[in-house]
Motif scaffolding. Structure first.
Motif, PDB file in Angstrom:
ATOM      1  N   PHE A  66      14.141  82.165  86.199  1.00 14.85           N
ATOM      2  CA  PHE A  66      14.999  82.694  85.136  1.00 14.85           C
ATOM      3  C   PHE A  66      14.384  83.937  84.504  1.00 14.85           C
ATOM      4  CE2 PHE A  66      16.841  78.519  85.557  1.00 14.85           C
ATOM      5  CZ  PHE A  66      18.181  78.705  85.243  1.00 14.85           C
ATOM      6  N   ARG A  67      13.061  83.950  84.367  1.00 10.45           N
ATOM      7  CA  ARG A  67      12.404  85.138  83.802  1.00 10.45           C
ATOM      8  C   ARG A  67      12.632  86.347  84.703  1.00 10.45           C
ATOM      9  NH1 ARG A  67       7.834  81.868  82.541  1.00 10.45           N
ATOM     10  NH2 ARG A  67       6.623  82.912  84.176  1.00 10.45           N
ATOM     11  N   LYS A  68      12.575  86.134  86.015  1.00  8.33           N
ATOM     12  CA  LYS A  68      12.791  87.224  86.959  1.00  8.33           C
ATOM     13  C   LYS A  68      14.223  87.752  86.867  1.00  8.33           C
ATOM     14  CE  LYS A  68      12.541  88.326  91.885  1.00  8.33           C
ATOM     15  NZ  LYS A  68      12.336  87.795  93.248  1.00  8.33           N
ATOM     16  N   ILE A  69      15.186  86.820  86.762  1.00 12.55           N
ATOM     17  CA  ILE A  69      16.593  87.239  86.617  1.00 12.55           C
ATOM     18  C   ILE A  69      16.763  88.054  85.348  1.00 12.55           C
ATOM     19  CG2 ILE A  69      18.956  86.411  86.225  1.00 12.55           C
ATOM     20  CD1 ILE A  69      18.236  83.981  87.977  1.00 12.55           C
ATOM     21  N   PHE A  70      16.128  87.588  84.270  1.00 15.35           N
ATOM     22  CA  PHE A  70      16.255  88.306  82.998  1.00 15.35           C
ATOM     23  C   PHE A  70      15.620  89.691  83.081  1.00 15.35           C
ATOM     24  CE2 PHE A  70      14.752  89.111  78.557  1.00 15.35           C
ATOM     25  CZ  PHE A  70      16.005  89.344  78.020  1.00 15.35           C
ATOM     26  N   GLN A  71      14.499  89.815  83.789  1.00 14.14           N
ATOM     27  CA  GLN A  71      13.876  91.131  83.970  1.00 14.14           C
ATOM     28  C   GLN A  71      14.816  92.081  84.714  1.00 14.14           C
ATOM     29  OE1 GLN A  71      10.206  90.245  85.990  1.00 14.14           O
ATOM     30  NE2 GLN A  71       9.124  89.671  84.118  1.00 14.14           N
TER      31      GLN A  71
ATOM     32  N   LYS B 287      15.255  72.323  73.259  1.00 16.72           N
ATOM     33  CA  LYS B 287      16.641  72.800  73.168  1.00 16.72           C
ATOM     34  C   LYS B 287      16.696  74.325  73.202  1.00 16.72           C
ATOM     35  CE  LYS B 287      19.015  68.947  70.939  1.00 16.72           C
ATOM     36  NZ  LYS B 287      19.900  68.530  69.831  1.00 16.72           N
ATOM     37  N   ARG B 288      15.694  74.987  72.594  1.00 15.15           N
ATOM     38  CA  ARG B 288      15.658  76.459  72.646  1.00 15.15           C
ATOM     39  C   ARG B 288      15.465  76.930  74.078  1.00 15.15           C
ATOM     40  NH1 ARG B 288      12.427  76.168  68.200  1.00 15.15           N
ATOM     41  NH2 ARG B 288      10.562  76.784  69.353  1.00 15.15           N
ATOM     42  N   VAL B 289      14.587  76.257  74.806  1.00 13.62           N
ATOM     43  CA  VAL B 289      14.369  76.608  76.208  1.00 13.62           C
ATOM     44  C   VAL B 289      15.674  76.447  76.989  1.00 13.62           C
ATOM     45  CG1 VAL B 289      13.174  75.942  78.323  1.00 13.62           C
ATOM     46  CG2 VAL B 289      11.918  76.039  76.168  1.00 13.62           C
ATOM     47  N   GLY B 290      16.374  75.342  76.735  1.00 16.97           N
ATOM     48  CA  GLY B 290      17.653  75.114  77.400  1.00 16.97           C
ATOM     49  C   GLY B 290      18.682  76.173  77.047  1.00 16.97           C
ATOM     50  N   LEU B 291      18.681  76.612  75.781  1.00 14.06           N
ATOM     51  CA  LEU B 291      19.622  77.651  75.348  1.00 14.06           C
ATOM     52  C   LEU B 291      19.327  78.988  76.025  1.00 14.06           C
ATOM     53  CD1 LEU B 291      20.301  77.248  71.501  1.00 14.06           C
ATOM     54  CD2 LEU B 291      21.914  77.044  73.389  1.00 14.06           C
ATOM     55  N   VAL B 292      18.044  79.354  76.106  1.00 12.49           N
ATOM     56  CA  VAL B 292      17.691  80.614  76.766  1.00 12.49           C
ATOM     57  C   VAL B 292      18.168  80.599  78.211  1.00 12.49           C
ATOM     58  CG1 VAL B 292      15.782  82.054  77.583  1.00 12.49           C
ATOM     59  CG2 VAL B 292      15.741  81.147  75.260  1.00 12.49           C
ATOM     60  N   ARG B 293      17.939  79.492  78.903  1.00  9.01           N
ATOM     61  CA  ARG B 293      18.394  79.382  80.284  1.00  9.01           C
ATOM     62  C   ARG B 293      19.922  79.488  80.362  1.00  9.01           C
ATOM     63  NH1 ARG B 293      15.421  74.349  83.168  1.00  9.01           N
ATOM     64  NH2 ARG B 293      16.880  75.019  84.769  1.00  9.01           N
ATOM     65  N   LYS B 294      20.592  78.838  79.416  1.00 10.13           N
ATOM     66  CA  LYS B 294      22.061  78.861  79.408  1.00 10.13           C
ATOM     67  C   LYS B 294      22.577  80.279  79.168  1.00 10.13           C
ATOM     68  CE  LYS B 294      25.933  76.168  77.622  1.00 10.13           C
ATOM     69  NZ  LYS B 294      26.039  75.227  78.753  1.00 10.13           N
ATOM     70  N   PHE B 295      21.925  81.017  78.259  1.00  4.39           N
ATOM     71  CA  PHE B 295      22.373  82.374  77.944  1.00  4.39           C
ATOM     72  C   PHE B 295      22.112  83.333  79.113  1.00  4.39           C
ATOM     73  CE2 PHE B 295      21.830  81.375  73.178  1.00  4.39           C
ATOM     74  CZ  PHE B 295      23.156  80.989  73.090  1.00  4.39           C
ATOM     75  N   ILE B 296      21.003  83.109  79.843  1.00  5.65           N
ATOM     76  CA  ILE B 296      20.742  83.947  81.028  1.00  5.65           C
ATOM     77  C   ILE B 296      21.812  83.681  82.088  1.00  5.65           C
ATOM     78  CG2 ILE B 296      19.142  84.344  82.947  1.00  5.65           C
ATOM     79  CD1 ILE B 296      16.841  83.847  80.968  1.00  5.65           C
ATOM     80  N   LYS B 297      22.176  82.402  82.265  1.00  6.19           N
ATOM     81  CA  LYS B 297      23.252  82.075  83.204  1.00  6.19           C
ATOM     82  C   LYS B 297      24.589  82.634  82.719  1.00  6.19           C
ATOM     83  CE  LYS B 297      23.398  77.845  84.814  1.00  6.19           C
ATOM     84  NZ  LYS B 297      23.356  76.362  84.803  1.00  6.19           N
ATOM     85  N   LEU B 298      24.809  82.617  81.402  1.00  5.81           N
ATOM     86  CA  LEU B 298      26.048  83.164  80.838  1.00  5.81           C
ATOM     87  C   LEU B 298      26.147  84.656  81.126  1.00  5.81           C
ATOM     88  CD1 LEU B 298      28.569  82.633  79.058  1.00  5.81           C
ATOM     89  CD2 LEU B 298      27.154  83.175  77.063  1.00  5.81           C
ATOM     90  N   ALA B 299      25.029  85.376  80.970  1.00  7.90           N
ATOM     91  CA  ALA B 299      25.016  86.807  81.287  1.00  7.90           C
ATOM     92  C   ALA B 299      25.329  87.028  82.756  1.00  7.90           C
ATOM     93  CB  ALA B 299      23.651  87.410  80.933  1.00  7.90           C
ATOM     94  N   ALA B 300      24.796  86.162  83.621  1.00  5.28           N
ATOM     95  CA  ALA B 300      25.039  86.302  85.065  1.00  5.28           C
ATOM     96  C   ALA B 300      26.522  86.106  85.390  1.00  5.28           C
ATOM     97  CB  ALA B 300      24.185  85.297  85.831  1.00  5.28           C
TER      98      ALA B 300
ATOM     99  N   PHE C 218      28.067  91.215  78.886  1.00  7.07           N
ATOM    100  CA  PHE C 218      26.776  91.158  79.579  1.00  7.07           C
ATOM    101  C   PHE C 218      25.712  91.910  78.784  1.00  7.07           C
ATOM    102  CE2 PHE C 218      23.857  93.479  82.408  1.00  7.07           C
ATOM    103  CZ  PHE C 218      23.188  92.417  82.987  1.00  7.07           C
ATOM    104  N   PHE C 219      26.024  93.136  78.372  1.00  4.57           N
ATOM    105  CA  PHE C 219      25.086  93.920  77.569  1.00  4.57           C
ATOM    106  C   PHE C 219      24.765  93.207  76.266  1.00  4.57           C
ATOM    107  CE2 PHE C 219      25.181  97.554  80.252  1.00  4.57           C
ATOM    108  CZ  PHE C 219      24.230  98.453  79.782  1.00  4.57           C
ATOM    109  N   ALA C 220      25.794  92.679  75.614  1.00  6.49           N
ATOM    110  CA  ALA C 220      25.591  92.032  74.312  1.00  6.49           C
ATOM    111  C   ALA C 220      24.652  90.834  74.432  1.00  6.49           C
ATOM    112  CB  ALA C 220      26.939  91.603  73.728  1.00  6.49           C
ATOM    113  N   ILE C 221      24.833  90.033  75.486  1.00  8.85           N
ATOM    114  CA  ILE C 221      23.994  88.838  75.676  1.00  8.85           C
ATOM    115  C   ILE C 221      22.548  89.236  75.961  1.00  8.85           C
ATOM    116  CG2 ILE C 221      23.612  86.829  77.144  1.00  8.85           C
ATOM    117  CD1 ILE C 221      26.732  86.856  77.592  1.00  8.85           C
ATOM    118  N   VAL C 222      22.355  90.191  76.870  1.00 10.23           N
ATOM    119  CA  VAL C 222      20.988  90.603  77.223  1.00 10.23           C
ATOM    120  C   VAL C 222      20.305  91.267  76.028  1.00 10.23           C
ATOM    121  CG1 VAL C 222      19.600  92.017  78.779  1.00 10.23           C
ATOM    122  CG2 VAL C 222      21.611  90.835  79.652  1.00 10.23           C
ATOM    123  N   MET C 223      21.039  92.079  75.277  1.00  8.76           N
ATOM    124  CA  MET C 223      20.449  92.700  74.093  1.00  8.76           C
ATOM    125  C   MET C 223      20.127  91.658  73.026  1.00  8.76           C
ATOM    126  SD  MET C 223      22.612  96.262  73.846  1.00  8.76           S
ATOM    127  CE  MET C 223      21.780  96.865  72.381  1.00  8.76           C
ATOM    128  N   GLY C 224      20.938  90.606  72.942  1.00 12.46           N
ATOM    129  CA  GLY C 224      20.624  89.516  72.018  1.00 12.46           C
ATOM    130  C   GLY C 224      19.331  88.819  72.401  1.00 12.46           C
TER     131      GLY C 224
END
Length: 935
Positions: free
Chosen positions: A812-817, A762-775, A786-792
């Motif tokens: 997803f890791r590449k998008i987050f980078q 579920k944590r993995v799913g949440l991280v993916r969801k938050f990266i998509k949310l930032a996008a 966007f800043f708040a989500i990435v800084m979180g």
């Protein structure tokens, strides 16, 4: 081994019989290390003998090798430095220490085609190898052997084709300029070179080749094998974003090493934008910064210990440290100071035409500096003075103007800009020269004045001055036609000023009763004077705006807010959801609690503009604290136990509290007795919902709509109140407080949700969801969220969740980078500023950065210079305030996604469950993923 306490060892070299023939090589003291040969299974090459009683820390061979494998680069630097300190470094003579090398005099024109480092960094070397590998394997690539002036050049390519290839390779590269900057980043470290070492990287037909392919290149420069290709592809996927991030800085350094006459207008503008954000230059006028942008030079020095200049030398240049540090050394005193990034030095000798007062020695390798040479510095000062016009009254300056330099491709209707002046004289200059002319758009000086006058000319004073100008004929009995024409023109300018004022600051212009009275007075005069018929439509428009403001104010009179006791954000007392675009007004009431040291509390109701002094007095009375007002203070106790004391004249206190903060009244001497409430370490209350069932796009949409309403309610004046201090104006910043609180709420919501989730999947799913949310937030141009989500996601409690991140797909890791690169704070958030500069409204900006810009302008520049208002400072602040106006210059009209659970989502996003205590969050993180132990 590492020495732990006071002790000394002799390191001696001996033959087989130690006692008979031994030579002491050096003495080791506290902090020294020895015995690194265990890494390579080598025999000991010296004997270590104790001289005194010693205590040591010992690392076994197996553990040392494990540490080395995980941190090769860092450990290599540590060991090398320790060897040098012990006297065994390369090139060190045991007999006598070598003195620092003095660098050659700075070249007038540094060569931008040459590297700025002696050897490439490992990261850039690896990147160059990976790019070259892909180019060589690609049969259709541009990397070929070519003949240049009859000489065969191995594996070289034109700049244009290298740019084409990189744009096609990397989806993150959108423009040719970005690709050229990435190649320049490689060139400035020597990984790539121009074949004749005469050109920096240019998107032209100049030929370039990799360092590996130069004469005498390493054997690795042969044909890559299959495993090389696989490794190169893997490295490119993970590290290309880092090269992309380096590109803009490399381009800037290249420009700063070009001669002045070769810098294009676009390049000069880029340098100017960089200089605006350098603290050492903040006190200089805009015109001086523009002059500096054409002559300021970049220098890089590879070796620590290099002497930049000696005490007693002629002062030839002024320096600003961009990276690294230097020691300031004075004869007979030694090192008296260490200057770090952002500091400047050497200017005094230029101004006073005196010898250098100290020696400057580079303290670190790879120091970067900006340099201004004496001849240019003096010329700029002469030119600025020649272009300055000073108006005096009674022998004193009352207005300082500067000639506007014509920018290529731009036209200004005004020949001079205001640098400083008395408030009254600046207003007079405005009315006489800046109004009544047919000029398209808003005059920058007029706009700056209207946005910032509250700092130096309160509204009441401004209205009095305008009234004096408008009624200038009141005491004149006989008027010539010329006098009458002059007076009518001045009246028209005052009316135009009022119209521009209302356009610039909207409802804030009507908040002072004196303004409304003056507008009604103007309207009566216009109706009565036939010479002012042309101004009738203008004054009617102003009256209409005032009537709307008063109607809206009457409709919202008695508006009442509450600060919930469970840590939720401020809301209307009715309990209903806050209506869209509801502005918090100074006379709105707010209901809140005030605690004392034993955690008993009282509930108070006051207007927003109530001072801290009145709140503490009332709370002390209700809580029966029998102490005088001078003995008490109003304090916020944050969730981590920190305490923040409010000034007695501060206002909008309840809205200024942090997440989970509580308001206390306390005796000044007993602040240490204040402790946080137990519930402050728990999550704030919010809607309990399963995030997995919510549509990510719908979530982003409603977050953006909600935050747009909060942003819309913030007035530009609140940035001034926040920067100079609310107590100086007696004005509230409640709307800005709520918007800033929202940023922290979103940031800590991300962290709280992740560390509260026990299931790894579920944590993995949440991280993916938050990266998509930032996008999606980025797509909706909600950059604050966007800043708040990435800084979180970048919070320490989240980044340490290694098991979680290991299972995140590489996509997803590449998008987050890429997202992390966009929020990177280096070079004053250059990446973000470049990105946001290309956007069109509407957008929600990253508000903390705007406040940082305001603070930078405020703290780096005096408000008053020689008794005159420093209007250059006002202009800098107005520029930031105009950013907010630009962002809201179009209404938000997002297409709503297909609603699945609209009511639930809107309720959920309005108040998240949040813990903002970093210690608690880290403990929760360690509980869901305990720290791994080394075997």
């Amino acid at each position: 081994m590492l020495f732990r306490r006071s002790c000394t060892y002799n390191v001696e070299q001996s033959t087989r019989h130690y006692a008979k023939s031994s030579v002491t090589l050096c003495n080791l003291g506290v902090g020294a290390t020895f015995g690194e040969s265990i890494l390579h299974d080598l025999p000991r090459d010296s004997t270590v003998v104790t001289k005194t009683t010693c205590e040591l820390l010992r690392v076994e061979q197996q553990d040392f090798r494990l540490i080395w494998e995980k941190n090769k680069e860092l450990m290599n630097d540590i060991i090398t430095n320790c060897k040098i300190k012990n006297g065994f470094g390369p090139g060190v003579q045991p007999a006598a220490a070598t003195s620092p090398t003095k660098r050659p005099l700075s070249p007038d024109h540094p060569n931008p085609a040459l590297p700025i480092t002696e050897t490439p960094s490992p990261a850039m070397n690896r990147m160059g190898w990976a790019l070259r590998t892909l180019l060589v394997v690609d049969n259709s690539s541009c990397l070929k052997d070519r003949k240049v002036s009859g000489k065969l050049i191995r594996k070289c390519a034109p700049g244009t084709e290298l740019v084409d290839w990189l744009v096609n390779l990397a989806p993150i590269v959108h423009t040719r300029a970005q690709a050229a900057g990435m190649w320049q980043a490689l060139l400035e470290e020597g990984v790539l070179t121009h074949v004749n070492k005469e050109q920096p990287f240019k998107d032209k037909c100049f030929l370039y080749r990799f360092r590996l392919d130069e004469e005498g290149g390493a054997p690795a420069a042969g044909i890559p094998q299959a495993e090389d290709l696989s490794a190169a592809n893997e490295h490119i996927r993970e590290a290309l974003s880092a090269l992309f991030q380096r590109g803009p800085d490399a381009t800037l350094r290249m420009i700063l090493r070009k001669p002045s006459h070769e810098r294009t207008p676009e390049e000069l503008e880029l340098v100017f934008e960089e200089l605006v954000h350098i603290a050492a230059l903040s006190h200089l006028s805009t015109s001086i910064k523009r002059e500096l942008s054409s002559i300021i030079v970049f220098e890089a020095h590879a070796q620590a210990g290099t002497i930049l200049f000696n005490q007693g030398d002629e002062g030839r240049s002024w320096y600003i440290l961009l990276k690294g540090s230097v020691d300031v050394v004075i004869h007979g005193k030694g090192t008296v100071a260490t200057l770090k990034t952002g500091d400047d030095f050497g200017k005094l000798a230029l101004i006073n035409d005196a010898p250098r007062a100290a020696t400057i020695v580079l303290k670190e390798n790879n120091c970067h500096l900006l340099r201004v040479d004496k001849e240019h510095f003096n010329r700029i000062l002469r030119d600025v003075e020649a272009n300055t016009l000073r108006l005096q009254e009674h022998g004193k300056d009352v207005l300082v103007l500067e000639r506007v330099a014509k920018q290529r491709g731009q036209h200004s209707a005004f020949k001079y800009t205001v640098m400083s002046g008395t408030p009254a004289k600046m207003l007079e200059h405005l009315l006489e020269t800046r109004l009544g002319q047919s000029v398209s758009g808003m005059d920058p000086f007029l706009d700056d004045f209207l946005l910032t006058h509250i700092v130096f000319m309160p509204v009441v004073q401004l209205v009095d001055e305008l009234a004096n100008y408008f009624h200038c004929d009141a005491h004149e009995e006989a008027q010539t036609p010329e006098d009458r024409e002059y007076i009518i023109n001045f009246k028209k300018r005052v009316i135009q000023f009022m119209q521009k004022w209302v356009m610039a600051v909207r409802h804030a212009a009507f908040e002072e009763p004196s303004v409304c009275d003056f507008i009604e007075d103007l309207a009566a005069e216009v109706e009565a004077d036939p010479d002012l018929n042309e101004e009738t439509s203008i004054i009617h428009n102003v009256l209409t705006q005032m009537a709307r403001y008063q109607e809206d104010r009457n409709q919202n009179a008695g508006q009442k807010w509450k600060l919930p006791t469970n840590g939720q954000p401020i809301c209307l007392f009715s309990g209903n959801a806050t209506p869209s675009k509801t502005v918090i007004r100074p006379d709105d009431d707010i209901i809140f609690r005030v605690y004392c040291a034993d955690h008993t509390y009282c509930t108070l109701r006051f207007p927003m503009h109530t001072t801290a002094e009145l709140i503490k007095a009332c709370a002390a009375d209700k809580l029966q604290l029998n102490r005088g007002p001078d003995d008490l203070c109003l304090v916020e106790v944050k969730s981590n136990g920190e305490r923040s004391v409010f000034k007695d004249n501060d206002v909008s206190i309840p809205t200024g509290l942090t997440l989970n903060g509580r308001l206390f009244v306390s005796v000044k001497d007993h602040l240490d007795a204040l402790t946080q409430l137990p519930e402050q370490e728990c999550p704030t209350e919010g809607v309990d919902i399963d995030l997995e069932i919510l549509s990510t796009k719908e979530l982003a949409y409603h977050i953006t709509i909600f935050e747009w309403d909060l942003f819309w309610a913030v007035h530009e004046y609140e940035l001034l109140y926040h920067t100079f201090g609310r107590h100086h104006f007696g004005k509230i910043t409640a709307n800005l407080d709520v918007f800033l609180r929202r940023f922290n709420e979103v940031q800590y919501w991300i962290v709280t949700e992740l560390v509260s989730t026990q299931s790894l999947s579920k944590r993995v799913g949440l991280v993916r969801k938050f990266i998509k949310l930032a996008a999606y937030c980025k797509e909706y141009q909600n950059l604050n969220a966007f800043f708040a989500i990435v800084m979180g996601l970048s919070n320490m409690a989240v980044t340490r969740l290694h098991q979680t991140w290991e299972k995140i797909p590489s996509k997803f890791r590449k998008i987050f980078q890429e997202f992390e690169a966009l929020i990177d704070p280096s070079r004053n958030h250059r990446a973000y500023r470049v990105f946001v500069g290309k956007l069109q409204p509407p957008l929600i900006p990253f508000m903390p950065l705007l406040l940082k810009d305001m603070t930078f302008a405020h703290e780096g520049n005096k408000t008053s210079l020689d008794g005159l208002v420093n209007f250059e400072k006002m202009h800098m602040m107005a520029q930031t305030m105009r950013t907010i106006r630009f962002c809201r210059s179009r209404s938000l009209g997002l297409e709503p996604p297909s609603p699945k659970s609209e009511g639930e989502v809107r309720s959920y996003i309005s108040s998240f469950r949040v813990i903002d205590n970093q210690r608690v969050l880290t403990a929760m993180s360690q509980k869901v993923e305990p720290t791994r132990k080394l075997n």
